[in-house]
Design a protein around this motif. Structure first.
Motif, PDB file in Angstrom:
ATOM      1  N   GLN A  56       1.780  15.832 -18.606  1.00  0.00           N
ATOM      2  CA  GLN A  56       1.046  15.159 -17.461  1.00  0.00           C
ATOM      3  C   GLN A  56       0.370  13.941 -18.035  1.00  0.00           C
ATOM      4  O   GLN A  56      -0.327  14.120 -19.151  1.00  0.00           O
ATOM      5  CB  GLN A  56      -0.014  16.106 -16.788  1.00  0.00           C
ATOM      6  CG  GLN A  56      -0.809  15.838 -15.650  1.00  0.00           C
ATOM      7  CD  GLN A  56      -1.512  17.001 -15.148  1.00  0.00           C
ATOM      8  OE1 GLN A  56      -1.971  18.013 -15.691  1.00  0.00           O
ATOM      9  NE2 GLN A  56      -1.983  16.965 -13.717  1.00  0.00           N
ATOM     10  N   LEU A  57      -0.022  12.732 -17.347  1.00  0.00           N
ATOM     11  CA  LEU A  57      -0.685  11.569 -17.758  1.00  0.00           C
ATOM     12  C   LEU A  57      -1.901  12.177 -18.215  1.00  0.00           C
ATOM     13  O   LEU A  57      -2.892  12.926 -17.537  1.00  0.00           O
ATOM     14  CB  LEU A  57      -0.934  10.873 -16.827  1.00  0.00           C
ATOM     15  CG  LEU A  57      -1.720   9.436 -17.027  1.00  0.00           C
ATOM     16  CD1 LEU A  57      -1.148   8.535 -18.227  1.00  0.00           C
ATOM     17  CD2 LEU A  57      -1.954   8.377 -15.903  1.00  0.00           C
TER      18      LEU A  57
ATOM     19  N   PHE B 169       8.702   5.742 -18.908  1.00  0.00           N
ATOM     20  CA  PHE B 169       8.403   4.434 -19.063  1.00  0.00           C
ATOM     21  C   PHE B 169       9.904   3.746 -19.310  1.00  0.00           C
ATOM     22  O   PHE B 169      10.689   4.178 -20.099  1.00  0.00           O
ATOM     23  CB  PHE B 169       7.542   4.112 -20.299  1.00  0.00           C
ATOM     24  CG  PHE B 169       6.106   4.677 -20.183  1.00  0.00           C
ATOM     25  CD1 PHE B 169       5.443   4.038 -19.433  1.00  0.00           C
ATOM     26  CD2 PHE B 169       5.708   5.836 -20.676  1.00  0.00           C
ATOM     27  CE1 PHE B 169       4.003   4.616 -19.080  1.00  0.00           C
ATOM     28  CE2 PHE B 169       4.504   6.312 -20.413  1.00  0.00           C
ATOM     29  CZ  PHE B 169       3.699   5.911 -19.447  1.00  0.00           C
ATOM     30  N   GLY B 170      10.111   2.548 -18.546  1.00  0.00           N
ATOM     31  CA  GLY B 170      11.333   1.831 -18.420  1.00  0.00           C
ATOM     32  C   GLY B 170      12.382   2.356 -17.305  1.00  0.00           C
ATOM     33  O   GLY B 170      13.326   1.625 -16.786  1.00  0.00           O
ATOM     34  N   LYS B 171      11.752   3.326 -16.789  1.00  0.00           N
ATOM     35  CA  LYS B 171      12.606   3.753 -15.299  1.00  0.00           C
ATOM     36  C   LYS B 171      11.485   4.138 -14.110  1.00  0.00           C
ATOM     37  O   LYS B 171      11.525   3.152 -13.351  1.00  0.00           O
ATOM     38  CB  LYS B 171      13.200   5.204 -15.787  1.00  0.00           C
ATOM     39  CG  LYS B 171      14.210   5.821 -14.742  1.00  0.00           C
ATOM     40  CD  LYS B 171      15.312   5.198 -15.067  1.00  0.00           C
ATOM     41  CE  LYS B 171      16.461   6.006 -13.908  1.00  0.00           C
ATOM     42  NZ  LYS B 171      17.737   5.487 -14.186  1.00  0.00           N
TER      43      LYS B 171
ATOM     44  N   LEU C 259       5.644   9.873 -29.493  1.00  0.00           N
ATOM     45  CA  LEU C 259       5.568  11.474 -29.856  1.00  0.00           C
ATOM     46  C   LEU C 259       6.807  11.981 -30.062  1.00  0.00           C
ATOM     47  O   LEU C 259       8.064  11.926 -29.469  1.00  0.00           O
ATOM     48  CB  LEU C 259       4.739  11.788 -28.957  1.00  0.00           C
ATOM     49  CG  LEU C 259       3.522  11.254 -28.444  1.00  0.00           C
ATOM     50  CD1 LEU C 259       2.592  11.894 -27.351  1.00  0.00           C
ATOM     51  CD2 LEU C 259       2.486  11.190 -29.758  1.00  0.00           C
ATOM     52  N   SER C 260       6.592  12.996 -30.727  1.00  0.00           N
ATOM     53  CA  SER C 260       7.923  13.879 -30.838  1.00  0.00           C
ATOM     54  C   SER C 260       8.311  14.736 -29.718  1.00  0.00           C
ATOM     55  O   SER C 260       9.445  15.314 -29.566  1.00  0.00           O
ATOM     56  CB  SER C 260       7.826  14.658 -32.424  1.00  0.00           C
ATOM     57  OG  SER C 260       6.648  15.589 -32.205  1.00  0.00           O
ATOM     58  N   ALA C 261       7.068  15.159 -29.080  1.00  0.00           N
ATOM     59  CA  ALA C 261       7.414  16.036 -27.953  1.00  0.00           C
ATOM     60  C   ALA C 261       6.636  15.520 -26.791  1.00  0.00           C
ATOM     61  O   ALA C 261       5.531  14.746 -26.873  1.00  0.00           O
ATOM     62  CB  ALA C 261       6.814  17.458 -28.266  1.00  0.00           C
TER      63      ALA C 261
ATOM     64  N   THR D 248      -1.695   8.964 -22.857  1.00  0.00           N
ATOM     65  CA  THR D 248      -0.650   9.816 -23.555  1.00  0.00           C
ATOM     66  C   THR D 248       0.080  10.332 -22.043  1.00  0.00           C
ATOM     67  O   THR D 248      -0.649  10.793 -21.143  1.00  0.00           O
ATOM     68  CB  THR D 248      -1.027  10.869 -24.245  1.00  0.00           C
ATOM     69  OG1 THR D 248      -1.778  10.737 -25.375  1.00  0.00           O
ATOM     70  CG2 THR D 248       0.083  11.548 -25.079  1.00  0.00           C
ATOM     71  N   TRP D 249       1.518   9.784 -22.437  1.00  0.00           N
ATOM     72  CA  TRP D 249       2.311  10.493 -21.098  1.00  0.00           C
ATOM     73  C   TRP D 249       3.741  10.531 -21.557  1.00  0.00           C
ATOM     74  O   TRP D 249       4.139   9.495 -22.379  1.00  0.00           O
ATOM     75  CB  TRP D 249       2.410   9.760 -19.767  1.00  0.00           C
ATOM     76  CG  TRP D 249       2.600  10.550 -18.744  1.00  0.00           C
ATOM     77  CD1 TRP D 249       2.931  11.851 -18.677  1.00  0.00           C
ATOM     78  CD2 TRP D 249       3.065   9.738 -17.355  1.00  0.00           C
ATOM     79  NE1 TRP D 249       3.495  12.178 -17.136  1.00  0.00           N
ATOM     80  CE2 TRP D 249       3.527  10.946 -16.629  1.00  0.00           C
ATOM     81  CE3 TRP D 249       2.816   8.614 -16.886  1.00  0.00           C
ATOM     82  CZ2 TRP D 249       3.897  10.720 -15.096  1.00  0.00           C
ATOM     83  CZ3 TRP D 249       3.581   8.468 -15.695  1.00  0.00           C
ATOM     84  CH2 TRP D 249       3.686   9.508 -14.720  1.00  0.00           C
TER      85      TRP D 249
END
Length: 173
Positions: free
Chosen positions: A148-149, A59-61, A142-144, A161-162
């Motif tokens: 996979q989406l 996200f952002g790239k 998330l911390s980790a 979540t991804w």
């Protein structure tokens, strides 16, 4: 004339084979998945393709912030409501919709659109008048990273979540 038909037939076989190979080959990069959400009589089904992170910044790239995304790979993600429900606190009629998102750093806009059969979100500007609802949900970092989406339905939320990002859309009826 016979020569032209033979050459045309050979070209057609190669093109059809190439299209088939491309579809099969690229599916292995983002396999299809189905998630079922059930709460009593309420049933929701999400069908999407699951791309991998593969060490990329997502996200952002890879997926720019502030732009409509199909929320998966290949064809646009679809969501089916077996009966009328509330999605993110807003009423939605029973039926099947494309699910698009606009990811941002602190929140995402989740969009349900009635124009089915979309490949990606490339034509979204032409079909945005078919949006049936938009809801904004906060981003949880998330911390980790998640490789996979993943769509899931823990409790009363539909989660997406991804990488190190997760959003949850409340679902009820």
């Amino acid at each position: 004339m016979k020569k032209v038909l033979i050459i045309g037939g050979v070209v057609l076989v190669f093109v059809a084979g190439g299209v088939y190979y491309t579809q099969v080959y690229t599916k292995s990069f983002s396999p299809s998945a189905t998630v079922d959400f059930r709460d009593g009589d309420l049933k929701i089904q999400v069908i999407y393709c699951r791309p991998y992170k593969k060490g990329r910044e997502i996200f952002g790239k890879l997926e720019p912030l502030g732009k409509v995304w199909r929320c998966g790979a290949d064809s646009a993600t679809t969501i089916t409501f077996a009966k009328d429900a509330k999605f993110g606190g807003k009423a939605v009629k029973a039926g099947t919709y494309n699910l698009f998102v606009i990811p941002n750093e602190k929140d995402w806009t989740i969009i349900l659109n009635s124009e089915l059969g979309q490949w990606g979100a490339y034509n979204y500007d032409k079909i945005k008048d078919k949006d049936v609802l938009q809801v904004t949900v906060p981003v949880k970092t998330l911390s980790a990273p998640v490789e996979q989406l993943t769509f899931a339905a823990p409790g009363k939320d539909l989660t997406i979540t991804w990488d190190q990002t997760q959003v949850a859309v409340p679902v009820s009826f």
